[in-house]
Design a protein around this motif. Structure first.
Motif, PDB file in Angstrom:
ATOM      1  N   TRP A 106       0.875  -1.297  -0.155  1.00 14.27           N
ATOM      2  CA  TRP A 106       0.085   0.092   0.111  1.00 14.27           C
ATOM      3  C   TRP A 106       0.930   1.521   0.104  1.00 14.27           C
ATOM      4  O   TRP A 106       1.830   1.409   0.839  1.00 14.27           O
ATOM      5  N   ASP A 116      -1.263   6.720  -1.731  1.00 13.07           N
ATOM      6  CA  ASP A 116      -2.667   7.041  -2.249  1.00 13.07           C
ATOM      7  C   ASP A 116      -3.705   6.209  -1.682  1.00 13.07           C
ATOM      8  O   ASP A 116      -4.959   6.670  -1.570  1.00 13.07           O
ATOM      9  N   VAL A 117      -3.377   5.071  -0.825  1.00 11.70           N
ATOM     10  CA  VAL A 117      -4.518   4.474  -0.066  1.00 11.70           C
ATOM     11  C   VAL A 117      -5.024   5.277   1.017  1.00 11.70           C
ATOM     12  O   VAL A 117      -6.249   5.392   0.974  1.00 11.70           O
ATOM     13  N   ASN A 150      -6.010   8.487   0.591  1.00  9.62           N
ATOM     14  CA  ASN A 150      -6.852   9.248  -0.187  1.00  9.62           C
ATOM     15  C   ASN A 150      -8.006   8.368  -0.815  1.00  9.62           C
ATOM     16  O   ASN A 150      -8.675   9.011  -1.630  1.00  9.62           O
ATOM     17  N   THR A 151      -7.824   7.177  -0.663  1.00  7.08           N
ATOM     18  CA  THR A 151      -8.924   6.086  -1.188  1.00  7.08           C
ATOM     19  C   THR A 151      -9.789   5.830  -0.237  1.00  7.08           C
ATOM     20  O   THR A 151     -10.983   5.509  -0.797  1.00  7.08           O
ATOM     21  N   GLN A 171     -10.282  -0.855   2.005  1.00  6.68           N
ATOM     22  CA  GLN A 171      -9.127  -1.041   0.693  1.00  6.68           C
ATOM     23  C   GLN A 171      -9.089  -2.446   0.673  1.00  6.68           C
ATOM     24  O   GLN A 171      -8.822  -2.784  -0.809  1.00  6.68           O
ATOM     25  N   HIS A 193       0.026  12.196  -4.707  1.00  5.49           N
ATOM     26  CA  HIS A 193      -0.911  10.969  -3.594  1.00  5.49           C
ATOM     27  C   HIS A 193      -2.197  10.963  -4.086  1.00  5.49           C
ATOM     28  O   HIS A 193      -3.073  10.378  -3.197  1.00  5.49           O
ATOM     29  N   LYS A 194      -2.775  11.586  -5.005  1.00  4.72           N
ATOM     30  CA  LYS A 194      -4.291  11.672  -5.348  1.00  4.72           C
ATOM     31  C   LYS A 194      -4.450  10.140  -5.744  1.00  4.72           C
ATOM     32  O   LYS A 194      -3.710   9.603  -6.376  1.00  4.72           O
ATOM     33  N   SER A 195      -5.679   9.834  -5.751  1.00  4.86           N
ATOM     34  CA  SER A 195      -6.210   8.576  -5.976  1.00  4.86           C
ATOM     35  C   SER A 195      -7.547   8.752  -6.918  1.00  4.86           C
ATOM     36  O   SER A 195      -8.140   9.681  -6.838  1.00  4.86           O
ATOM     37  N   TYR A 218      -9.966   6.391  -7.003  1.00  4.23           N
ATOM     38  CA  TYR A 218     -10.813   5.890  -6.241  1.00  4.23           C
ATOM     39  C   TYR A 218     -11.097   6.195  -5.197  1.00  4.23           C
ATOM     40  O   TYR A 218     -10.185   6.788  -4.535  1.00  4.23           O
ATOM     41  N   HIS A 225     -14.992   5.528  -8.951  1.00  3.00           N
ATOM     42  CA  HIS A 225     -14.116   5.752  -9.829  1.00  3.00           C
ATOM     43  C   HIS A 225     -13.926   6.752 -10.738  1.00  3.00           C
ATOM     44  O   HIS A 225     -15.068   6.830 -11.394  1.00  3.00           O
TER      45      HIS A 225
END
Length: 656
Positions: free
Chosen positions: A322, A325-326, A328-329, A346, A434-436, A438, A455
């Protein structure tokens, strides 16, 4: 395979093994023979090939060596020249065999030991006699053992210690077996380990004997009457030094390792069949397992995993699965740490998007071992075909996918982050790298907890892939303050979704800003009316508190019951669902909807949260449970809940 200098007795050894007597006449080369599995200690068939320098060329020798799993090099203990001519170039385990021990009274081990120390491929040395059948069976037992339980990958004889790859594998096994993550294996954990690997528990006295052996040999091998990692590694070193390689290999293979001390592909990626239009989800046992893993590593009991706790959790992995980005998911706390809900989300996301990776991760954590399953495929539920759900007008799925489309700058990323409870102020702290794309969290639809997976699809009308289009509900986002923003939504809908059965929702993002006229032939409201869509839903994440989640609940509901979203069929379908499902709608008039509104009251939510904490007692300090003020609040809350429930019951009776 057996090879040696001439006249050392290698052919006699084979014939003595087969006939159990010394042959009167010995040919130049014995015929190839196969010993059946049922007469060997290791229960594996053994194919024996003889070599004769007089009958075979060097090329034939190399061909035979390339096929061999183990090579027995025979020398005569009464002939020093045969010892000096021993050739030891091989990529497979070697057994040195000193034959004709009946002709001498001394041992040849002193002469052989320097050779054994020089070459790491030599597994062992056996002195035997074909004439009086001394150690003949033992010779072939050691040959089998050298193949099935080789020393080379485990132990370095020069350093007299385990090799790094072996230490790494055994450390992972120790951490998986340490169920409470206190750094030691207590008696219960040792017995679980023993049953897992050898199908039998250890008697209490045997456990004490094992720990006493460790105590006598090292200071920090036993702590608080539990076996430490150092003690665990010492025991395996001792097994190997005493010739019990099979014990360590049995443990390694039970935990999925091959002869190179790598986890096998069969262990990490068990076969699982996924038909078209079906999705993959974690089942109840998998969530229980993941919950136990979370509790095991949440040492401060704050219901969140700090970066250090996350690293500790993934120490059994060969890499960090991980990235940043996680965070921010999924949902995190104010410190940006993974919450319990975010952690499970997650795992749910990984299983839905890439089930093979989820199987791999569960394999590293030892799911099939801890839960005593054939493989981690037992943790996966493959949902039924989506067409069947539509036919039956109900679904058993727990995860629903919503693809979010819109022009650049329309507010798609903000829409995703708002689902995780982050307002615009918190979103501005997220670093670009670090953007996601999802976001996943839970929503409640008519009392059922479901996962909604958002998504964000990159804005390119001409190159939308099947993945971009495959979803349960579509979100078309436009910026009310940008006059050219809605045009993209209209074109995407008309090109890809106008004839689709996938529900679509138009989101009027940034609704806190001034709404401008869109440069399109129809206004967003007129467009939705023309195509029988719900009116554009105003949305903003520019709030002081966490943004409202009502729109996400609505999206999940539409994904669960897509037929309800077809406005031309809505009246008849509502009546049907009223009858079968006690009103799967939002009419706010029926009994079911009134009860749902009651349950959504903020007061009842806070009371329910307090009561749930008490009942499950997952992360509550003992001092809180003894606090009389807390119990007083819980009692008052329960009383209020009962009074409101009774009042609602009377109101419903009156309505009828």
């Amino acid at each position: 395979m057996k090879m040696a200098e001439p006249k050392v007795g290698k052919t006699s050894l084979i014939m003595s093994l087969v006939s159990e007597e010394f042959p009167d006449e010995v040919p130049l080369r014995a015929e190839e023979i196969t010993i059946p599995a049922d007469v060997t200690p290791e229960r594996v068939p053994t194919h024996i090939v003889d070599y004769s320098e007089a009958e075979q060329s060097d090329e034939q020798l190399y061909q035979e060596i390339s096929k061999a799993n183990v090579i027995c090099i025979v020398y005569s203990v009464n002939n020093k020249k045969s010892i000096e001519k021993v050739s030891l170039v091989s990529a497979v385990p070697l057994i040195l065999v000193g034959n004709k021990s009946d002709l001498v009274e001394h041992s040849s081990m002193e002469t052989i030991l320097p050779i054994m120390n020089q070459y790491q491929d030599i597994e062992t040395c056996v002195e035997c006699s074909a004439k009086n059948l001394k150690n003949i069976s033992e010779l072939f037992y050691y040959a089998q053992k050298a193949v099935l339980h080789p020393t080379g990958p485990l132990y370095c004889p020069e350093e007299k210690e385990l090799k790094p790859s072996c230490i790494k594998a055994l450390t992972r096994i120790f951490k998986i077996s340490d169920l409470d993550n206190d750094g030691t294996l207590n008696d219960s954990e040792l017995n679980f380990f023993q049953r897992t690997c050898f199908n039998t528990p250890l008697a209490p006295q045997a456990l004490e004997d094992v720990k006493n052996v460790v105590r006598r040999n090292m200071m920090d091998g036993v702590k608080d009457n539990g076996l430490t990692l150092k003690g665990f590694l010492f025991l395996h070193t001792l097994f190997i030094q005493r010739g019990r390689h099979e014990t360590t290999w049995t443990v390694l293979r039970r935990f999925g390792y091959d002869d190179d001390l790598e986890l096998t592909q069969e262990y990490l990626f068990p076969l699982i069949k996924i038909p078209p239009d079906c999705t993959t989800e974690l089942n109840h046992n998998a969530y229980l397992f993941l919950q136990s893993v979370f509790d095991k590593h949440d040492k401060d009991r704050d219901c969140a995993l700090s970066p250090e706790e996350v690293k500790d959790l993934f120490k059994v992995f060969p890499y960090m699965p991980w990235g940043p980005d996680v965070n921010n998911t999924v949902c995190t706390n104010e410190q940006g740490w993974l919450t319990y809900q975010g952690y499970l989300s997650q795992w749910t996301l990984t299983t839905y998007l890439d089930v093979q990776r989820s199987l791999e991760y569960l394999g590293y954590l030892g799911y099939s071992i801890i839960y005593e399953q054939e493989s981690q495929a037992a943790a996966i539920t493959v949902t039924r075909n989506k067409r069947i759900d539509l036919q039956k007008k109900q679904t058993q799925r727990s995860v629903f996918r919503c693809n979010v489309l819109g022009a650049r700058g329309s507010g798609k990323s903000g829409f995703l982050q708002a689902f995780l409870g982050r307002n615009l102020q918190r979103q501005r702290r997220i670093r670009e790298e670090h953007k996601s794309f999802y976001a996943i969290s839970t929503t409640y639809v008519y009392g059922q907890e479901k996962y909604l997976l958002l998504h964000e699809v990159m804005p390119d009308i001409d190159f939308l892939t099947e993945t971009d289009l495959a979803c349960d509900v579509v979100c078309l986002v436009y910026d009310v303050n940008n006059p050219r923003s809605f045009e993209y939504c209209a074109k995407v809908y008309k090109q890809y979704f106008i004839d689709s059965k996938t529900p679509c929702v138009v989101i009027a993002a940034k609704s806190d800003l001034h709404e401008v006229r869109q440069h399109y032939s129809l206004s967003p409201h007129d467009f939705c009316r023309k195509h029988k869509l719900h009116p554009p839903q105003p949305f903003t994440c520019s709030t002081n508190e966490a943004p409202s989640k009502d729109i996400y609940t609505r999206l999940t509901t539409m994904a669960m019951y897509p037929l309800l979203c077809q406005t031309n069929k809505l009246p008849s379908l509502r009546r049907q669902y009223h009858a079968r499902l006690h009103c799967m709608c939002a009419c706010n008039r029926c009994t079911y909807c009134l009860c749902q509104n009651l349950l959504k009251l903020e007061l009842l939510r806070s009371i329910k949260a307090q009561l749930r904490t008490v009942v499950f007692n997952r992360h509550m300090a003992q001092a809180d449970l003894k606090n009389s003020t807390f119990w007083l609040r819980a009692s008052v809350g329960a009383t209020v809940f009962a009074v409101l429930g009774f009042a609602m019951y009377r109101a419903l009776l009156k309505q009828r």
